[in-house]
Design a protein around this motif. Structure first.
Motif, mmCIF file in Angstrom:
data_model
loop_
_atom_site.group_PDB
_atom_site.id
_atom_site.type_symbol
_atom_site.label_atom_id
_atom_site.label_comp_id
_atom_site.label_asym_id
_atom_site.label_seq_id
_atom_site.Cartn_x
_atom_site.Cartn_y
_atom_site.Cartn_z
ATOM 1 N N THR A 198 0.770 -1.163 0.129
ATOM 2 C CA THR A 198 -0.109 0.114 -0.213
ATOM 3 C C THR A 198 0.863 1.100 -0.061
ATOM 4 O OG1 THR A 198 -0.289 -0.053 2.441
ATOM 5 C CG2 THR A 198 -1.874 -1.031 1.039
ATOM 6 N N HIS A 199 2.007 1.173 0.274
ATOM 7 C CA HIS A 199 3.136 2.435 0.206
ATOM 8 C C HIS A 199 4.539 2.004 -0.033
ATOM 9 C CE1 HIS A 199 4.308 6.454 1.604
ATOM 10 N NE2 HIS A 199 5.465 5.782 2.200
ATOM 11 N N ALA A 200 5.057 2.580 -1.064
ATOM 12 C CA ALA A 200 6.515 2.174 -1.458
ATOM 13 C C ALA A 200 7.321 3.251 -1.810
ATOM 14 C CB ALA A 200 6.463 0.970 -2.470
ATOM 15 N N THR A 201 7.504 4.424 -0.855
ATOM 16 C CA THR A 201 8.435 5.590 -1.331
ATOM 17 C C THR A 201 8.580 6.183 0.164
ATOM 18 O OG1 THR A 201 8.133 7.669 -2.632
ATOM 19 C CG2 THR A 201 6.014 6.844 -1.346
ATOM 20 N N TRP A 202 9.004 7.555 0.028
ATOM 21 C CA TRP A 202 9.548 8.078 1.195
ATOM 22 C C TRP A 202 8.312 8.631 1.810
ATOM 23 C CZ3 TRP A 202 14.708 9.370 2.066
ATOM 24 C CH2 TRP A 202 14.844 10.255 3.354
ATOM 25 N N GLN A 203 8.688 8.641 3.489
ATOM 26 C CA GLN A 203 7.728 9.147 4.318
ATOM 27 C C GLN A 203 8.226 9.799 5.476
ATOM 28 O OE1 GLN A 203 4.200 6.774 5.130
ATOM 29 N NE2 GLN A 203 3.978 8.038 7.253
ATOM 30 N N SER A 204 8.327 10.988 5.684
ATOM 31 C CA SER A 204 9.161 11.819 6.547
ATOM 32 C C SER A 204 10.104 11.088 7.403
ATOM 33 C CB SER A 204 7.988 12.199 7.448
ATOM 34 O OG SER A 204 7.296 11.336 8.160
ATOM 35 N N GLY A 205 10.138 10.987 8.681
ATOM 36 C CA GLY A 205 10.977 10.331 9.460
ATOM 37 C C GLY A 205 11.330 8.845 9.195
ATOM 38 N N TYR A 206 10.430 8.231 8.488
ATOM 39 C CA TYR A 206 10.684 6.798 8.154
ATOM 40 C C TYR A 206 11.665 6.584 7.026
ATOM 41 C CZ TYR A 206 6.758 5.117 11.067
ATOM 42 O OH TYR A 206 5.989 4.801 12.128
ATOM 43 N N GLY A 207 12.093 7.519 6.112
ATOM 44 C CA GLY A 207 12.672 7.562 4.992
ATOM 45 C C GLY A 207 12.111 6.674 3.929
ATOM 46 N N GLY A 213 0.163 -1.115 -4.938
ATOM 47 C CA GLY A 213 -0.800 -2.076 -5.590
ATOM 48 C C GLY A 213 -0.054 -3.596 -5.632
ATOM 49 N N GLN A 214 1.024 -3.747 -5.728
ATOM 50 C CA GLN A 214 1.610 -5.264 -6.074
ATOM 51 C C GLN A 214 1.411 -6.077 -4.671
ATOM 52 O OE1 GLN A 214 6.031 -4.918 -6.925
ATOM 53 N NE2 GLN A 214 6.147 -7.312 -6.512
ATOM 54 N N ARG A 215 1.081 -7.310 -5.312
ATOM 55 C CA ARG A 215 0.776 -8.520 -4.424
ATOM 56 C C ARG A 215 2.012 -9.316 -3.950
ATOM 57 N NH1 ARG A 215 -3.266 -10.903 -2.062
ATOM 58 N NH2 ARG A 215 -4.766 -9.367 -3.147
ATOM 59 N N VAL A 216 2.437 -9.353 -2.863
ATOM 60 C CA VAL A 216 3.496 -10.190 -2.395
ATOM 61 C C VAL A 216 3.157 -11.310 -1.496
ATOM 62 C CG1 VAL A 216 5.180 -8.024 -2.876
ATOM 63 C CG2 VAL A 216 3.949 -8.751 -0.593
ATOM 64 N N SER A 217 4.100 -12.328 -1.341
ATOM 65 C CA SER A 217 4.127 -13.616 -0.653
ATOM 66 C C SER A 217 5.050 -13.454 0.375
ATOM 67 C CB SER A 217 4.176 -14.728 -1.542
ATOM 68 O OG SER A 217 3.054 -14.775 -2.478
#
Length: 440
Positions: free
Chosen positions: A358-367, A393-397
């Motif tokens: 659902t999220h795969a990029t930069w986010q403030s303090g989380y980097g 959106g990618q499905r992972v196992s």
């Protein structure tokens, strides 16, 4: 007053430092230097100060050298201890991984064995039903044969009586006519045929009784075999289901709601796990059928647990050598909502359960951070990465590589910040990791 004190002080100096003269002679002249007590005192004090400073400085340098040596030795000892602990942790991790693989193989072997036993149980139950039906047919045939034998016996007795009466009449008349001789021959042939049929019926009845006894013995042996298969299946279910149930309960999950939720997502019916029934007339199920259905329900629960275990984060996100640097809880006056794993820069990071990114990029303090949404309202977060290998959106196992460890965002060094949130609330990831320790 001052002059008197000065005179006394000068006299004291004279006692310890008497006035001295140093003569300097040349070829043409002789000179001298007068060393007064005050000058000697100053020279002595200066020399003492220089010597004291040299002693103190030498002592400081020596102590510093000794202390530095001790610090270096201590640092080396700490490094060796740390390396030994890392090696121990790595060995323990490898051992746990091998145990997990062995447990998975045992689990798959148990499933295969259960499937074979289930097929044998179904075939045995069908065979037993067929044998019971055959015994019923043999018994009904035997009863019908006994009735026919009794009727033939009565008919033979009647024919014998008739022949006896005919013989008496022939004796009285003294001769036999052609009709009487024919009747006698017919009766004799009918009597012989009836006797042969009677003997055949008796032999068939005896064979039927022997076959019935053999079938009854075979049914008894089959019941014992079925009971043994049932016991083995029940033991296999206990060994397989209880650890999984304990694992989910240790993670604080309601197993009843969990199984119901998985069952709704996998609601198709049919096949080997369909409940057994051997009657279409609405009769009550036999004890063996009820026992088989209970086993099938346990097998269904086992499959549901297996599916749920893949969808919940019962795994460690780092497979290489690592160390825990910070746990879940208060840290420096603030709430630390995850667990930190420290390893070398670029160490692969893996998804701990099946889910959707659902999220795969930069986010403030989380980097650079990856968020994965799993079943049962569970979300996992992987923060401070150097690279990300998945997209939104990618499905992972479980076990898929999703990122590489880094030092992005608000971080003091290379590490992974790993979070688990249930219903949006952060929980301790070690609850799930420890819960799965004895299963995987």
């Amino acid at each position: 007053m001052r002059t008197r004190i000065a005179i006394k002080f000068h006299a004291l100096l004279e006692r310890h430092f008497p006035e001295r003269r140093v003569f300097l002679r040349s070829d043409t002249d002789t000179r001298f230097i007068r060393l007064r007590p005050e000058s000697q005192l100053l020279a002595f004090a200066g020399a003492t100060a220089i010597v004291s400073w040299a002693i103190i400085a030498t002592a400081i340098l020596l102590m510093d050298s000794i202390g530095s040596g001790n610090f270096r030795e201590q640092a080396k000892r700490d490094q060796r201890t740390y390396e030994a602990r890392l090696n121990a942790l790595s060995s323990e991790r490898d051992k746990r991984a091998e145990e997990a693989l062995a447990a998975q193989e045992r689990f798959n072997s148990a499933l295969a064995q259960i499937s074979v036993m289930q097929s044998e149980l179904l075939a045995s139950e069908i065979r037993r039903t067929e044998l019971e039906t055959g015994i019923d047919v043999i018994q009904s045939t035997l009863r019908r044969t006994m009735k026919e034998r009794e009727a033939a016996r009565q008919e033979a007795m009647q024919l014998a009586e008739a022949m006896s009466d005919e013989t008496v009449n022939e004796t009285k008349d003294g001769a036999l006519d052609d009709d009487g001789s024919g009747a006698l021959n017919f009766l004799t042939a009918a009597l012989e045929e009836t006797a042969q049929e009677r003997d055949k019926i008796i032999a068939d009845a005896q064979d039927a009784l022997i076959e019935a006894d053999r079938m009854a013995e075979e049914i008894a042996l089959m019941k014992d075999k079925n009971d043994q298969i049932f016991r083995q299946l029940e033991e296999a279910m206990t060994i397989s289901v209880e650890p999984l149930d304990k694992m989910f309960r240790a993670a604080g999950m309601d197993t009843d709601n969990l199984l119901a939720q998985v069952r709704r997502g996998y609601s198709g019916q049919g096949g080997p796990l369909t409940p057994l029934t051997f009657s279409t007339r609405g009769e009550e199920l036999s004890p063996d059928t009820l026992r088989a259905n209970r086993l099938l329900k346990h097998m269904d629960d086992l499959n549901l647990y297996r599916i749920a275990a893949q969808k919940a984060p019962f795994a460690i996100p780092v497979k290489d050598a690592f160390r825990f640097t910070s746990g879940f809880g208060m840290r420096w006056g603030r709430m630390h909502k995850g667990t930190d794993f420290a390893a070398s820069h670029g160490t692969p990071i893996y998804a701990t359960a099946d889910g959707v990114v659902t999220h795969a990029t930069w986010q403030s303090g989380y980097g650079l951070m990856v968020k994965i949404q799993h079943e049962f309202g569970i979300e996992t977060r992987y923060a401070h990465n150097s690279k990300i290998y998945v997209k939104k959106g990618q499905r992972v196992s479980r076990g898929d590589k999703i990122a590489a460890m880094g030092n992005t965002g608000r971080s003091t060094g290379t590490h992974l910040h790993y979070e688990i949130r249930v219903g949006g609330k952060a929980v301790n990831p070690m609850i799930y990791i420890k819960a799965a320790r004895d299963v995987f």
